[in-house]
Design a protein around this motif. Structure first.
Motif, PDB file in Angstrom:
ATOM      1  N   VAL A  76      -9.894  -2.413   0.688  1.00 23.66           N
ATOM      2  CA  VAL A  76      -9.640  -1.262   0.763  1.00 23.66           C
ATOM      3  C   VAL A  76      -8.647  -0.168   1.536  1.00 23.66           C
ATOM      4  CG1 VAL A  76     -12.376  -1.801   1.747  1.00 23.66           C
ATOM      5  CG2 VAL A  76     -10.914  -1.297   3.551  1.00 23.66           C
ATOM      6  N   HIS A  77      -9.208   1.315   1.053  1.00 22.97           N
ATOM      7  CA  HIS A  77      -7.567   1.606   1.333  1.00 22.97           C
ATOM      8  C   HIS A  77      -7.702   1.956   2.580  1.00 22.97           C
ATOM      9  CE1 HIS A  77      -3.962   4.385   0.627  1.00 22.97           C
ATOM     10  NE2 HIS A  77      -5.053   5.509   1.152  1.00 22.97           N
ATOM     11  N   SER A  78      -8.697   2.935   2.946  1.00 29.14           N
ATOM     12  CA  SER A  78      -8.854   3.345   4.438  1.00 29.14           C
ATOM     13  C   SER A  78     -10.112   2.465   5.439  1.00 29.14           C
ATOM     14  CB  SER A  78      -9.558   4.703   3.895  1.00 29.14           C
ATOM     15  OG  SER A  78     -10.723   5.169   3.163  1.00 29.14           O
TER      16      SER A  78
ATOM     17  N   ASN B 264      -6.908   7.578  -1.836  1.00 27.07           N
ATOM     18  CA  ASN B 264      -7.492   9.244  -1.966  1.00 27.07           C
ATOM     19  C   ASN B 264      -6.279  10.281  -2.762  1.00 27.07           C
ATOM     20  OD1 ASN B 264      -5.719   8.658   0.340  1.00 27.07           O
ATOM     21  ND2 ASN B 264      -5.801  10.801   1.254  1.00 27.07           N
ATOM     22  N   HIS B 265      -5.264   9.677  -1.852  1.00 25.86           N
ATOM     23  CA  HIS B 265      -4.474  11.018  -3.639  1.00 25.86           C
ATOM     24  C   HIS B 265      -4.600   9.949  -5.430  1.00 25.86           C
ATOM     25  CE1 HIS B 265      -1.959  12.595  -0.185  1.00 25.86           C
ATOM     26  NE2 HIS B 265      -2.235  11.761   0.312  1.00 25.86           N
ATOM     27  N   ASP B 266      -4.515   9.580  -5.262  1.00 23.71           N
ATOM     28  CA  ASP B 266      -5.291   8.921  -6.427  1.00 23.71           C
ATOM     29  C   ASP B 266      -6.392   9.215  -7.127  1.00 23.71           C
ATOM     30  OD1 ASP B 266      -2.430   6.659  -6.556  1.00 23.71           O
ATOM     31  OD2 ASP B 266      -3.776   5.625  -5.391  1.00 23.71           O
TER      32      ASP B 266
ATOM     33  N   GLY C 133      -4.442   0.287   4.556  1.00 18.83           N
ATOM     34  CA  GLY C 133      -3.374   1.206   3.960  1.00 18.83           C
ATOM     35  C   GLY C 133      -3.281   2.742   4.779  1.00 18.83           C
ATOM     36  N   HIS C 134      -3.284   3.521   4.051  1.00 21.92           N
ATOM     37  CA  HIS C 134      -3.892   4.936   4.503  1.00 21.92           C
ATOM     38  C   HIS C 134      -2.483   5.413   5.448  1.00 21.92           C
ATOM     39  CE1 HIS C 134      -6.409   8.320   3.529  1.00 21.92           C
ATOM     40  NE2 HIS C 134      -7.057   8.404   4.785  1.00 21.92           N
ATOM     41  N   SER C 135      -2.825   5.114   6.998  1.00 22.58           N
ATOM     42  CA  SER C 135      -2.426   5.891   8.243  1.00 22.58           C
ATOM     43  C   SER C 135      -1.341   5.520   7.894  1.00 22.58           C
ATOM     44  CB  SER C 135      -2.903   5.135   9.422  1.00 22.58           C
ATOM     45  OG  SER C 135      -2.068   4.196   9.612  1.00 22.58           O
ATOM     46  N   HIS C 136      -0.210   4.934   7.253  1.00 23.78           N
ATOM     47  CA  HIS C 136       1.811   4.572   7.105  1.00 23.78           C
ATOM     48  C   HIS C 136       1.346   4.111   7.860  1.00 23.78           C
ATOM     49  CE1 HIS C 136       1.772   7.499   3.594  1.00 23.78           C
ATOM     50  NE2 HIS C 136       0.086   7.081   3.273  1.00 23.78           N
ATOM     51  N   SER C 137       0.921   3.624   8.745  1.00 21.89           N
ATOM     52  CA  SER C 137       1.765   3.043   9.797  1.00 21.89           C
ATOM     53  C   SER C 137       1.035   1.451   9.788  1.00 21.89           C
ATOM     54  CB  SER C 137       1.248   3.380  11.605  1.00 21.89           C
ATOM     55  OG  SER C 137       1.627   4.434  11.821  1.00 21.89           O
TER      56      SER C 137
ATOM     57  N   GLY D   2      -3.532   0.526  -2.695  1.00 23.82           N
ATOM     58  CA  GLY D   2      -3.969   2.111  -2.848  1.00 23.82           C
ATOM     59  C   GLY D   2      -3.044   3.541  -2.216  1.00 23.82           C
ATOM     60  N   ASP D   3      -3.206   4.268  -2.516  1.00 20.26           N
ATOM     61  CA  ASP D   3      -2.075   5.575  -3.406  1.00 20.26           C
ATOM     62  C   ASP D   3      -0.878   5.217  -3.753  1.00 20.26           C
ATOM     63  OD1 ASP D   3      -3.943   7.737  -2.062  1.00 20.26           O
ATOM     64  OD2 ASP D   3      -2.816   7.461  -0.372  1.00 20.26           O
ATOM     65  N   ALA D   4      -1.563   4.747  -5.139  1.00 21.52           N
ATOM     66  CA  ALA D   4       0.199   4.486  -5.773  1.00 21.52           C
ATOM     67  C   ALA D   4       1.204   5.993  -5.812  1.00 21.52           C
ATOM     68  CB  ALA D   4      -0.181   4.358  -6.692  1.00 21.52           C
TER      69      ALA D   4
ATOM     70  N   SER E  47       0.526  -1.048   0.143  1.00 23.32           N
ATOM     71  CA  SER E  47       0.399  -0.494  -0.188  1.00 23.32           C
ATOM     72  C   SER E  47       0.949   1.510  -0.149  1.00 23.32           C
ATOM     73  CB  SER E  47      -0.786   0.398   1.524  1.00 23.32           C
ATOM     74  OG  SER E  47      -1.589   1.093   1.514  1.00 23.32           O
ATOM     75  N   ASP E  48      -0.014   2.181  -0.385  1.00 26.52           N
ATOM     76  CA  ASP E  48       0.969   3.523   0.361  1.00 26.52           C
ATOM     77  C   ASP E  48       2.620   3.863  -0.798  1.00 26.52           C
ATOM     78  OD1 ASP E  48      -1.061   5.305   1.567  1.00 26.52           O
ATOM     79  OD2 ASP E  48      -1.564   3.351   1.696  1.00 26.52           O
ATOM     80  N   VAL E  49       2.390   3.758  -2.154  1.00 24.04           N
ATOM     81  CA  VAL E  49       3.433   3.453  -2.622  1.00 24.04           C
ATOM     82  C   VAL E  49       3.980   5.144  -2.870  1.00 24.04           C
ATOM     83  CG1 VAL E  49       5.275   3.454  -4.823  1.00 24.04           C
ATOM     84  CG2 VAL E  49       3.521   1.225  -3.981  1.00 24.04           C
ATOM     85  N   HIS E  50       2.869   5.875  -3.066  1.00 25.31           N
ATOM     86  CA  HIS E  50       2.947   7.454  -3.564  1.00 25.31           C
ATOM     87  C   HIS E  50       4.416   7.610  -3.993  1.00 25.31           C
ATOM     88  CE1 HIS E  50       0.234   8.829  -0.855  1.00 25.31           C
ATOM     89  NE2 HIS E  50       0.377   7.684  -0.197  1.00 25.31           N
ATOM     90  N   SER E  51       4.749   7.069  -5.921  1.00 26.64           N
ATOM     91  CA  SER E  51       5.908   7.641  -6.217  1.00 26.64           C
ATOM     92  C   SER E  51       7.483   7.488  -5.956  1.00 26.64           C
ATOM     93  CB  SER E  51       4.960   9.668  -7.211  1.00 26.64           C
ATOM     94  OG  SER E  51       3.862   9.005  -7.516  1.00 26.64           O
TER      95      SER E  51
END
Ligand code: ZN
Length: 241
Positions: A116-118, A62-64, A150-154, A35-37, A7-11
């Motif tokens: 799910v992402h959130s 959400n960022h996507d 994912g989403h919280s990054h923790s 989610g959050d590519a 999750s949360d790769v964020h580019s």
């Protein structure tokens, strides 16, 4: 059969490549992305490309959705907003169309799992699951054994037993009968739990393990500098905060 959830790769391509390499060395061939590519990092197109060619399922975060205009950026903080705008200006039209195809939720019948992402309660509202009472509430919104988020990054593993009691594990757990699990797999590209290494989860039918992987943080930071992304986003990768 074992599988990985990321999750949360964020580019952050260097973090993603390190995680994909680690997954391959374990002989795992099914990978699910929750989610959050994009957002925050400097390599949106290459990350989307790598996710497409390696993952069996692709969810939106959400960022996507912000980048493609499905979610408003008015509730994003200043740095996140600047990164979304930077991504909109730098992403290819092909990647933009790919993001439009990412799903909001996916049930895996044979794994008795929901992705799910959130949160399972309102996946498209992008609420955070931070507290045990958030977890307690959300256990009532899925019937599968496991819900991945994912989403919280923790990263965290939350277990609910048959009397409704909540237990929390940091690294791994053996699944028990009659119990449900919410598993936050952490973030590949921007961890926030104080450990700067990329995070993801490895599973089989019996257990889950949160795995941490070192990657070349400096390389990503240099690319972010060259792209003129916010300093705060560059620095936080060093600390995992
Ligand atoms: Zn994220």
């Amino acid at each position: 059969m074992s599988y990985a959830v990321i999750s949360d790769v964020h580019s952050n391509l260097h973090a993603l490549n390190a995680v994909l390499f680690d997954i391959r060395t374990r002989g795992i061939d099914e990978i699910y992305f929750v989610g959050d590519a994009v957002g925050y990092g400097p390599q949106p197109d290459t990350c989307i490309e790598a996710l497409k060619s390696n993952c069996n399922i692709l969810l939106a975060g959400n960022h996507d959705w912000a980048v493609i205009g499905y979610t408003s950026i008015q509730y994003f903080n200043e740095y996140a907003r600047r990164a979304v705008i930077w991504t909109q200006e730098n992403i290819s039209s092909e990647s933009f169309e790919d993001l439009e195809k990412f799903m909001i939720a996916k049930t895996l019948k044979e794994k008795d799992a929901l992705l799910v992402h959130s949160t399972p309660k309102d996946p498209e509202m992008w609420h955070y699951l931070f507290t045990l009472s958030d977890a307690e509430k959300n256990f009532n919104y899925f019937k599968e054994k496991i819900c991945f988020i994912g989403h919280s990054h923790s990263p965290i593993i939350i277990e609910r037993n048959d009397s409704g009691e909540i237990l929390v594990y940091a690294y791994s757990v053996e699944f028990k009968n009659e119990r449900q699990y919410i598993i936050n797999v952490g973030s590949v590209g921007q961890p926030r739990d104080g450990d700067p290494r990329a995070s993801y989860a490895v599973l089989n039918d019996e257990s889950v393990e949160i795995v941490r992987v070192e990657y070349d943080i400096k390389k990503t930071q240099e690319e972010m500098e060259a792209a003129d992304l916010p300093r705060m986003l560059i620095d936080r990768l060093s600390y995992g905060r």
